[in-house]
Design an enzyme around this catalytic site. Structure first.
Site, mmCIF file in Angstrom:
data_model
loop_
_atom_site.group_PDB
_atom_site.id
_atom_site.type_symbol
_atom_site.label_atom_id
_atom_site.label_comp_id
_atom_site.label_asym_id
_atom_site.label_seq_id
_atom_site.Cartn_x
_atom_site.Cartn_y
_atom_site.Cartn_z
ATOM 1 C CB SER A 137 43.510 -1.580 -44.338
ATOM 2 O OG SER A 137 42.540 -0.909 -45.107
ATOM 3 C CE LYS A 159 50.460 10.224 -55.456
ATOM 4 N NZ LYS A 159 50.481 10.892 -54.120
ATOM 5 C CB THR A 170 49.330 6.598 -54.586
ATOM 6 O OG1 THR A 170 48.953 7.977 -54.611
ATOM 7 C CG2 THR A 170 50.836 6.469 -54.526
ATOM 8 C CB THR A 173 50.103 15.229 -51.540
ATOM 9 O OG1 THR A 173 49.990 15.688 -50.237
ATOM 10 C CG2 THR A 173 50.772 13.882 -51.514
#
Length: 383
Positions: free
Chosen positions: A383, A168, A146, A179
């Site tokens: 965004s 990841k 990501t 995470t």
């Protein structure tokens, strides 16, 4: 150097269109056997993503044939529809591979609160299955990124057997795993119970001790799959050490790629009365934003270390605390030690040693500095 380093595994990574930028976003890892034993650990967050809830159920059977992973959407806090989408994804993978959906683990990462584009994901599963290869590990590792700037893989070799893995993770790195999505594979011939013991022991001292920003995710998943393809059954201790080594390597890569970080901070707490005390103190230091800002500014502000120690319930006497930064004991017996000007903080790694002078236990926590880049990246994330 990835999930296909061990025999018996194939993988693929493709761009299914889940990410608007067109980058790879769907990975598939398949265990070809003959054994399909598996174990997993998950986030301790009470708010769990649909894929976590699904895969926790899958792991109760002790076997996993395939792992389907996507980036570009966490499928967390998406209600009944999100769970239905996870189920449909597993069903599709099972259909394409000719196996049961009850043996397909699912993992997702990305923005919380957004449903996955199933019209893209489901055809993507067919596309990924068509590209499965013994050389597909790197593409799979790339597809689960990501905000990661680099893909993360590691491998450890035993005597006739291998442990490989991919990870990841770049932000929200905190205990309860950090995470992350991690898939580990081995061609050792071992049953699920052995895998479970090795994985839990490894995560306890690696992934659970990476603390970038104190934020815990809803999607953390670490899976360990065994194919048995080597035909070798290693000793449990040797196998556990190999798993730990791969997890440690991947954990270091996670902290090294933490969002916006310019410093990797190794916090070693020594002289603790118990290991739990050492971990608690290490976490408190790692989460002290004032200290993290000081480290970013290359300021050896040891007072902030003492301040963080003082907020814990660990056993210590304030006038016996010692702190070193990059080998310089700037605090001795709770007061001024060596000249702080001797501390060289120009390099990426900063080493903090906190001596509680209360016992013989120790622990290491990894963290990173707090930067303007971190704030920017996380303020603009959706965004």
């Amino acid at each position: 150097m990835s999930v296909t380093a061990a025999k018996g595994f194939t993988a693929a990574g493709i761009a299914a269109g889940i990410k608007e930028n067109g980058n790879p976003d769907l990975a598939l890892v398949v265990n070809r056997g003959p054994r399909r034993a598996a174990a997993g650990v998950f986030t301790s967050n009470r708010v769990k993503a649909a894929p976590v809830l699904w895969t926790e159920q899958v792991l109760k059977g002790g076997e996993v044939t395939a792992v389907l992973l996507n980036s570009g959407g966490a499928n967390a806090c998406t209600g009944p529809q999100g769970f239905q989408d996870t189920h449909a994804s597993a069903e599709k993978a099972a259909e394409v591979l000719g196996h049961s959906a009850g043996e397909v683990a699912v993992a997702s990462t990305g923005l919380i609160g957004v449903l996955l584009p199933m019209d893209k994901l489901l055809p993507g599963i067919e596309q990924a299955a068509a590209q499965l290869s013994e050389h597909g590990g790197e593409k799979a590792a790339i597809a689960i990124k990501t905000t990661d700037t680099v893909h993360k893989t590691a491998v450890a070799q035993g005597e006739g057997w291998t442990v490989g893995g991919m990870a990841k993770g770049a932000g929200m790195l905190a205990p309860g795993l950090a995470t992350m999505l991690v898939v580990l594979t081995t061609d050792a011939d071992l049953e699920a119970a052995v895998l479970d013991r090795a994985l839990r022991a490894a995560t306890r001292t690696t992934f659970d001790r990476v603390d970038s920003d104190g934020c815990m995710s809803t999607n953390d998943t670490v899976l360990l799959l065994a194919s048995g393809a080597s035909g070798v059954t290693p000793g449990e201790a040797a196998f556990a050490e190999a798993v730990r080594a791969v997890c440690d390597d991947l954990a270091r890569q996670l902290i090294g790629d933490a969002e916006g970080a310019s410093k990797d901070i190794r916090i070693e707490v020594v002289g603790a009365a118990t290991e739990d005390d050492a971990v608690e103190v290490g976490r408190s230091i790692a989460r002290n934003n004032l200290l993290k800002c000081a480290i970013h500014g290359e300021d050896p502000n040891w007072g902030r270390v003492l301040s963080a120690i003082g907020t814990t319930a660990a056993a210590f006497e304030p006038d016996q605390l010692n702190v070193a930064i990059n080998g310089v004991w700037v605090c001795k017996n709770g007061s001024v030690g060596e000249d702080r000007e001797l501390v060289d903080m120009r390099f990426r790694e900063v080493r903090i040693t906190a001596d509680l002078a209360a016992g013989a236990e120790s622990a290491v926590i990894w963290a990173n500095d707090l930067t303007a880049d971190y704030v920017h990246e996380n303020s603009a994330y959706s965004s």
